[in-house]
Design an enzyme around this catalytic site. Structure first.
Site, PDB file in Angstrom:
ATOM      1  N   ASP A   1      -1.071  -5.794   8.933  1.00  0.00           N
ATOM      2  CA  ASP A   1      -1.923  -5.133   8.693  1.00  0.00           C
ATOM      3  C   ASP A   1      -3.209  -5.845   8.154  1.00  0.00           C
ATOM      4  O   ASP A   1      -3.413  -6.577   7.047  1.00  0.00           O
ATOM      5  CB  ASP A   1      -1.734  -4.195   7.465  1.00  0.00           C
ATOM      6  CG  ASP A   1      -2.484  -2.875   7.182  1.00  0.00           C
ATOM      7  OD1 ASP A   1      -3.821  -2.961   7.413  1.00  0.00           O
ATOM      8  OD2 ASP A   1      -2.253  -2.100   6.287  1.00  0.00           O
TER       9      ASP A   1
ATOM     10  N   LYS B   1     -13.945  -0.719   5.739  1.00  0.00           N
ATOM     11  CA  LYS B   1     -14.578  -1.590   4.378  1.00  0.00           C
ATOM     12  C   LYS B   1     -15.434  -2.627   4.976  1.00  0.00           C
ATOM     13  O   LYS B   1     -16.764  -2.490   4.376  1.00  0.00           O
ATOM     14  CB  LYS B   1     -13.350  -2.485   3.821  1.00  0.00           C
ATOM     15  CG  LYS B   1     -12.067  -1.814   3.983  1.00  0.00           C
ATOM     16  CD  LYS B   1     -11.558  -0.685   2.871  1.00  0.00           C
ATOM     17  CE  LYS B   1     -10.403  -0.053   3.170  1.00  0.00           C
ATOM     18  NZ  LYS B   1      -9.794   0.630   2.280  1.00  0.00           N
TER      19      LYS B   1
ATOM     20  N   TRP C   1       0.900  -1.120   0.022  1.00  0.00           N
ATOM     21  CA  TRP C   1       0.068   0.036   0.084  1.00  0.00           C
ATOM     22  C   TRP C   1       0.865   1.142  -0.107  1.00  0.00           C
ATOM     23  O   TRP C   1       1.639   1.187   0.852  1.00  0.00           O
ATOM     24  CB  TRP C   1      -0.814  -0.047   1.234  1.00  0.00           C
ATOM     25  CG  TRP C   1      -1.914   1.338   1.532  1.00  0.00           C
ATOM     26  CD1 TRP C   1      -2.600   1.779   0.330  1.00  0.00           C
ATOM     27  CD2 TRP C   1      -2.146   1.923   2.644  1.00  0.00           C
ATOM     28  NE1 TRP C   1      -3.337   2.781   1.048  1.00  0.00           N
ATOM     29  CE2 TRP C   1      -3.068   2.828   2.247  1.00  0.00           C
ATOM     30  CE3 TRP C   1      -1.510   1.968   3.967  1.00  0.00           C
ATOM     31  CZ2 TRP C   1      -3.381   3.696   3.190  1.00  0.00           C
ATOM     32  CZ3 TRP C   1      -2.250   2.671   4.660  1.00  0.00           C
ATOM     33  CH2 TRP C   1      -3.035   3.608   4.407  1.00  0.00           C
TER      34      TRP C   1
HETATM   35  C1  LMR Z   1      -6.895   2.329  -0.759  1.00  0.00           C
HETATM   36  O1  LMR Z   1      -5.899   1.466  -0.902  1.00  0.00           O
HETATM   37  O2  LMR Z   1      -7.213   2.637  -1.638  1.00  0.00           O
HETATM   38  C2  LMR Z   1      -7.541   2.237   0.513  1.00  0.00           C
HETATM   39  O3  LMR Z   1      -7.178   1.785   1.643  1.00  0.00           O
HETATM   40  C3  LMR Z   1      -7.615   3.786   0.796  1.00  0.00           C
HETATM   41  C4  LMR Z   1      -6.363   4.504   1.270  1.00  0.00           C
HETATM   42  O4  LMR Z   1      -6.503   5.164   2.312  1.00  0.00           O
HETATM   43  O5  LMR Z   1      -5.709   4.616   0.347  1.00  0.00           O
END
Ligand code: LMR
Length: 396
Positions: A211, A246, A130
């Site tokens: 996570d 979510k 992420w």
């Molecule tokens: C994402 O990865 O799109 C979500 O977790 C929202 C975010 O905060 O990035």
């Protein structure tokens, strides 16, 4: 005063949401940010959450500050949801859970705590991960490095390479792991792979930091927490940040938590104390409404079973649109291997598209993906899946 500061380039995920909102093309499709939309393309309000809110309003209570660690009823429910109500770690008092401002708040509190107490450690994240993980830990002062994860050749996992890398890390390295529904790839470890990984984490004296943002979006509530429960059973000390954004569709309420599962109750008590101090120094204490929502939905038997049903429906719909996308892609371009669409799990699929191909999707077809090639399956519907498949086939 501020003329010298550098302009903010914008967030790679939120910037796309802004661009999508400004796009006037009626057939536009948002497969960028990790938000679950229903079959009508709406952001759902879950009936279980609505009923919890009705009850909270009817109770009409005052609005005091919560303690730094959050609402006790919420924290208890979260720990049980993560570990299962009968997990020995709970009875042994080895779990320190605090309510946080979304799981991002939890990740940040954990990162600041670790920077204080493991100052010589580096943080290792999956390649890719992420986008915000790296910034968050760097923001807390860590050096962030990556371990092998996604295999671009197969659309699967480089498990042996990952293990080999982790086996070479110095003791007390912090290893960020996605408990399920890996963001951005949708590629998860199997239970057997978690079982093979845990002894390595133990032998190398590494600190796992899980996570868990998508519990219930992969295979089920318990299944998606396999890694949490197995790590807790192994006696290793680890962190887990979890989110309800979510799973309860409560993005803007910022419902999340951070748990430290420790080797003993004494260690858990020490960690809890310092987590409280960390919170006090950042935002003092978390929000009451978020805590009440989680406590009501998880703590009331009727609301809990409603929510579990609603979560199962969301999970099922994502599987159905994955299937629909796969079927159409195979029909349109049978020479191409689309197997990853089905094998990857949760909200995301990693298409392997280049940033240029993603740009063409957006500019020529009004289909929005993250520039890394991540596609949010939860934005697909039976009504738009054909158009998305046609667009994908045109750019590959
Ligand atoms: C994402 O990865 O799109 C979500 O977790 C929202 C975010 O905060 O990035």
């Amino acid at each position: 005063m501020f003329e010298h500061i550098t302009p903010y380039a914008g967030d790679p995920i939120f910037a796309l949401v802004d661009a999508f909102n400004q796009d006037s093309r009626p057939h536009k499709v948002n497969l960028s940010i990790g938000i679950y939309f229903d079959e009508q393309g709406r952001l759902p309000v879950l009936p279980s959450v609505q009923e919890a809110e009705r009850r909270i309003l009817a109770e009409g209570g005052a609005k005091p500050y919560l303690p730094m660690e959050g609402l006790a009823a919420c924290r208890t429910q979260v720990a049980q949801l993560l570990l299962g109500p009968q997990h020995p770690a709970l009875a042994e008092g080895r779990v320190a859970t605090i309510q946080t401002v979304g799981s991002s708040g939890g990740l940040k509190v954990g990162a600041d705590f670790l920077r204080t107490w493991l100052p010589n450690s580096d943080v290792w994240v999956s390649d890719p991960t992420w986008d915000n993980h790296r910034s968050m830990f760097e923001g807390s002062g860590f050096t962030v490095k990556a371990y092998p994860y996604y295999d671009a050749a197969t659309g699967g996992l480089r498990f042996e390479d990952m293990l080999a890398c982790l086996k070479g890390l110095p003791p007390r390295s912090i290893v960020l792991l996605h408990a399920c529904c890996h963001n951005p790839t949708g590629v998860d470890l199997s239970s057997a792979q978690w079982d093979a990984l845990i002894p390595v984490l133990r032998e190398r004296q590494l600190l796992p930091y899980l996570d868990l943002a998508y519990q219930g979006f992969g295979q089920g509530i318990a299944e998606d927490a396999y890694s949490v429960r197995a790590l807790a059973a192994s006696g290793l000390t680890f962190f887990v940040a979890n989110s309800f954004s979510k799973s309860m569709s409560v993005y803007g309420e910022r419902c999340g938590a951070l748990s430290a599962v420790c080797a003993s109750q004494a260690e858990a008590d020490l960690v809890l104390g310092q987590l409280r101090y960390t919170v006090r120094r950042i935002y003092s204490s978390p929000g009451l409404h978020a805590a009440s929502l989680v406590a009501h939905v998880l703590g009331d038997a009727d609301l809990r079973s409603m929510w579990e049903g609603e979560l199962a429906q969301m999970r099922q719909r994502m599987l159905e649109v994955r299937q629909a996308l796969h079927t159409r892609l195979c029909a349109l371009a049978p020479q191409h291997d689309w197997g990853y669409v089905l094998s990857q799990r949760g909200m995301f699929s990693y298409t392997g598209l280049s940033a240029e191909q993603v740009d063409r999707l957006r500019e020529e077809h009004a289909v929005y993906l993250i520039r890394s090639g991540r596609l949010c399956v939860a934005g697909l519907t039976q009504a738009n899946v054909d158009r998305v498949a046609q667009a994908l086939v045109k750019v590959v």
